[in-house]
Design a protein around this motif. Sequence first.
Motif, PDB file in Angstrom:
ATOM      1  N   GLY A 140       0.808  -1.215   0.000  1.00 22.38           N
ATOM      2  CA  GLY A 140       0.000   0.000   0.000  1.00 22.38           C
ATOM      3  C   GLY A 140       0.839   1.262   0.000  1.00 22.38           C
ATOM      4  O   GLY A 140       2.032   1.228  -0.257  1.00 22.38           O
ATOM      5  N   LEU A 141       0.193   2.365   0.314  1.00 20.39           N
ATOM      6  CA  LEU A 141       0.818   3.666   0.123  1.00 20.39           C
ATOM      7  C   LEU A 141       1.378   4.271   1.398  1.00 20.39           C
ATOM      8  O   LEU A 141       2.087   5.261   1.353  1.00 20.39           O
ATOM      9  CB  LEU A 141      -0.212   4.646  -0.470  1.00 20.39           C
ATOM     10  CG  LEU A 141      -0.788   4.269  -1.838  1.00 20.39           C
ATOM     11  CD1 LEU A 141      -1.829   5.300  -2.273  1.00 20.39           C
ATOM     12  CD2 LEU A 141       0.310   4.167  -2.884  1.00 20.39           C
ATOM     13  N   ASP A 142       1.050   3.718   2.558  1.00 18.00           N
ATOM     14  CA  ASP A 142       1.481   4.405   3.779  1.00 18.00           C
ATOM     15  C   ASP A 142       2.954   4.133   4.070  1.00 18.00           C
ATOM     16  O   ASP A 142       3.506   3.124   3.665  1.00 18.00           O
ATOM     17  CB  ASP A 142       0.589   4.046   4.978  1.00 18.00           C
ATOM     18  CG  ASP A 142       1.022   2.777   5.659  1.00 18.00           C
ATOM     19  OD1 ASP A 142       0.891   1.721   5.028  1.00 18.00           O
ATOM     20  OD2 ASP A 142       1.501   2.825   6.796  1.00 18.00           O
ATOM     21  N   GLY A 143       3.572   5.081   4.769  1.00 20.42           N
ATOM     22  CA  GLY A 143       5.004   4.979   5.015  1.00 20.42           C
ATOM     23  C   GLY A 143       5.342   4.586   6.443  1.00 20.42           C
ATOM     24  O   GLY A 143       6.481   4.685   6.858  1.00 20.42           O
ATOM     25  N   ASP A 194       6.679   2.557   8.662  1.00 20.06           N
ATOM     26  CA  ASP A 194       7.449   1.318   8.572  1.00 20.06           C
ATOM     27  C   ASP A 194       8.137   0.941   9.879  1.00 20.06           C
ATOM     28  O   ASP A 194       8.937   0.024   9.921  1.00 20.06           O
ATOM     29  CB  ASP A 194       8.476   1.408   7.428  1.00 20.06           C
ATOM     30  CG  ASP A 194       9.410   2.609   7.557  1.00 20.06           C
ATOM     31  OD1 ASP A 194       9.293   3.369   8.538  1.00 20.06           O
ATOM     32  OD2 ASP A 194      10.246   2.791   6.662  1.00 20.06           O
ATOM     33  N   THR A 249      11.100  -5.820   2.041  1.00 17.53           N
ATOM     34  CA  THR A 249      10.807  -5.292   0.697  1.00 17.53           C
ATOM     35  C   THR A 249      10.985  -3.798   0.582  1.00 17.53           C
ATOM     36  O   THR A 249      11.089  -3.274  -0.516  1.00 17.53           O
ATOM     37  CB  THR A 249       9.331  -5.544   0.318  1.00 17.53           C
ATOM     38  OG1 THR A 249       8.483  -4.834   1.244  1.00 17.53           O
ATOM     39  CG2 THR A 249       9.002  -7.010   0.323  1.00 17.53           C
ATOM     40  N   GLY A 250      10.926  -3.086   1.714  1.00 17.68           N
ATOM     41  CA  GLY A 250      10.798  -1.637   1.611  1.00 17.68           C
ATOM     42  C   GLY A 250       9.346  -1.272   1.358  1.00 17.68           C
ATOM     43  O   GLY A 250       8.464  -2.134   1.403  1.00 17.68           O
ATOM     44  N   LEU A 251       9.159   0.013   1.074  1.00 16.84           N
ATOM     45  CA  LEU A 251       7.805   0.582   1.096  1.00 16.84           C
ATOM     46  C   LEU A 251       7.060   0.495  -0.227  1.00 16.84           C
ATOM     47  O   LEU A 251       7.636   0.218  -1.267  1.00 16.84           O
ATOM     48  CB  LEU A 251       7.924   2.057   1.458  1.00 16.84           C
ATOM     49  CG  LEU A 251       8.356   2.328   2.890  1.00 16.84           C
ATOM     50  CD1 LEU A 251       8.785   3.775   3.018  1.00 16.84           C
ATOM     51  CD2 LEU A 251       7.240   1.997   3.856  1.00 16.84           C
ATOM     52  N   HIS A 252       5.756   0.772  -0.113  1.00 14.19           N
ATOM     53  CA  HIS A 252       4.886   1.034  -1.266  1.00 14.19           C
ATOM     54  C   HIS A 252       4.822  -0.143  -2.227  1.00 14.19           C
ATOM     55  O   HIS A 252       4.944   0.020  -3.445  1.00 14.19           O
ATOM     56  CB  HIS A 252       5.332   2.307  -2.007  1.00 14.19           C
ATOM     57  CG  HIS A 252       5.467   3.508  -1.106  1.00 14.19           C
ATOM     58  ND1 HIS A 252       6.331   4.538  -1.350  1.00 14.19           N
ATOM     59  CD2 HIS A 252       4.872   3.831   0.066  1.00 14.19           C
ATOM     60  CE1 HIS A 252       6.249   5.441  -0.384  1.00 14.19           C
ATOM     61  NE2 HIS A 252       5.360   5.024   0.491  1.00 14.19           N
ATOM     62  N   GLN A 253       4.620  -1.332  -1.689  1.00 16.94           N
ATOM     63  CA  GLN A 253       4.568  -2.530  -2.525  1.00 16.94           C
ATOM     64  C   GLN A 253       3.127  -2.860  -2.928  1.00 16.94           C
ATOM     65  O   GLN A 253       2.207  -2.694  -2.131  1.00 16.94           O
ATOM     66  CB  GLN A 253       5.144  -3.715  -1.741  1.00 16.94           C
ATOM     67  CG  GLN A 253       6.563  -3.513  -1.263  1.00 16.94           C
ATOM     68  CD  GLN A 253       7.556  -3.494  -2.394  1.00 16.94           C
ATOM     69  OE1 GLN A 253       7.715  -4.484  -3.106  1.00 16.94           O
ATOM     70  NE2 GLN A 253       8.222  -2.375  -2.597  1.00 16.94           N
TER      71      GLN A 253
END
Lengths: 136, 536
Positions: free
Chosen positions: A13-16, A18, A38-42
Amino acid sequence: MADRIRVLVAKPGLDGHDRGAKVVASALRDAGMEVIYTGLHQTPEMIVNAAVQEDVDVVAMSILSGAHMTMFPRVLELLREKGADDVVLTGGGIIPKEDMETLEGQGVDRLFGPGTDTRDIAAYIREAVAKKRGGR
Amino acid sequence: MASSKRRDAAFESVSGEEVAPLYTPDDLAGLDYQRDLGYPGEFPYTRGVRHNMYRGRLWTMRQFSGFGAPEDSNRRYKFLLAHGQTGLSVAFDLPTIMGYDSDHERAEGEVGVCGVAIDTLRDMETLFDGIPLDKVSTSMTINAPAAVLLSMYICVGEKQGVASTALRGTIQNDLLKEYIAQKSWIFPPRPSLRIITDIMSYCAREVPQWNTISISGYHIREAGSTALQELAFTLADGFAYVEAGIAAGMDVDEFAPRLSYFFNSHMDFFEEIAKFRAARRIWARGMREKYGAKDPRSWLLRFHTQTAGCSLTAQQPFNNIVRTALEALAGVLGGTQSLHTNSMDETLALPSEQAVHVALRTQQVIAHESGVPNVTDPLGGSYYVEALTDRMEKGCLEYFEKIDALGGVVAAIERGFFQREIARAAFQYQRALEERRRIVVGVNDLVDEGEEVKIDLLKIGPEVAERQKRALAAVKQERSASAVESALAGLRSAATGSDNLMPHFLACCRAYATEGEMIGVLREVFGEYREPPTYW
């Protein structure tokens, strides 16, 4: 001795937000697992592709945006499409209890809410992976 | 010391700093009243930015809210204004924050969920319907697309007959903290800074009462930093914006008075108060001595406070009312200009009407019943508070040296310095909880076995997205396609060149171009930022 457990920690999704994902990633690594973050925004597609490529035992998704009722079912569906339904799909975040129950009813594995001890998550993952590996 | 029996507890602050059992005048050796404290309203403003502080005017009570479609949030704003809230604070949904329209595939499942969905000027008109923009001040929590939303707000003003010079409010517009902590970025840091300086110079002329950046420590703290890291990283960002403004050719006093701050107020009461007091002193000294600002308004650090979302618990959620009250009190004792108190249910969902009502009343109880606002900086001179304020300042300056050694804020971001520091602090805090060196009531101690949480939760259904998509389609039908195209072309050519982008955003908004269309143009020109994923 069994292979080391491989876990994909993912932020869909779009939220950060983490913080939780990173804390869990560190804790699972310290608990002796191999962690891929994975890191963000997947997107669900990106997550499942990474899970298959990395041949992980577990996908752990952290969602605080309220999009969990879209993201978990989609990842579950894609895992099944790819024949990866032996992957444990777990996760956590701000997910109301009734939504957790609905998702678990659809075949998502256990979900964890705020305030969870990371040692409980590690213990659950060990148990769930052993069960799935035993059933192979 | 005599072997008196001690509690089995960690005598350290929430940030893990050791706390002495007693503070005495010895802890203040070297403190010079005029130099280090001064009177409120006087340099270096340690004791507050105004001489009479809350006797003159209470802080602005500003509950951050927004959800669903614009008409849903409009109703909530009217509810809050009717109950004594004195400023609006708009929460946007994630697609709006990330520059996607409600009908974009990446918006699926997120429309109206974490905030209100805004696609075009039409939505902004609905959001402020019946709310005269010359009567309220509005804070908008928006960063990468801040120029777009500010332009829409200016256009709503035009439609209401309110001149841009009369508009009061704030856009967050703090991209540096996005890369550091909040992670809602679109473009890479350098073009982001260009958009920011365009906004600063446009507003200096056309929207002079607007706060063009709210330099935010809030998210840095929520991401897991300590109080000191919050202070140091946020002020480092603030000074980086000052340098960017100067590098863009502006005089420091032209834009610095419109910079404001946004801090977190966490559970360690005195540590938080010291953080706020140190922030004012460091900013004042830096602005006057290092950046040569001559206008006293450039020296003043004004700030909004939000109580710490990350301190709230899903367990025994009614306790969150108490946590929030303590944190709010620390904000007031620290001299905040504006305050948001979190609602008890926010660990579970967006606040319900009842929960936000209690949260707002919490501020009003402090304001009207506690007596605290009757005296300015009542903790000034406390051995403990002054020693902590000094320690905060010293630690902050040490961080500045580290950041300078890395080549400045942008270089430190690119090298992952802030991200790693924060991830480490977050993990250490979690460890402290799990090893029970730190107690959180209801979570790792004083647990109610078999607790069933029964509070009303606000839920956003998928019908919001459907409604929003229909509204967007209707606007696209009604508008002039050629007007949109030419406005977007103007934006593209400004972005490629060096014209100020603001007049082009305004032209696009007036033509009812969508946010996604405008940001899409900039994505093509500036590219998107990707962060290398790291954890500690």
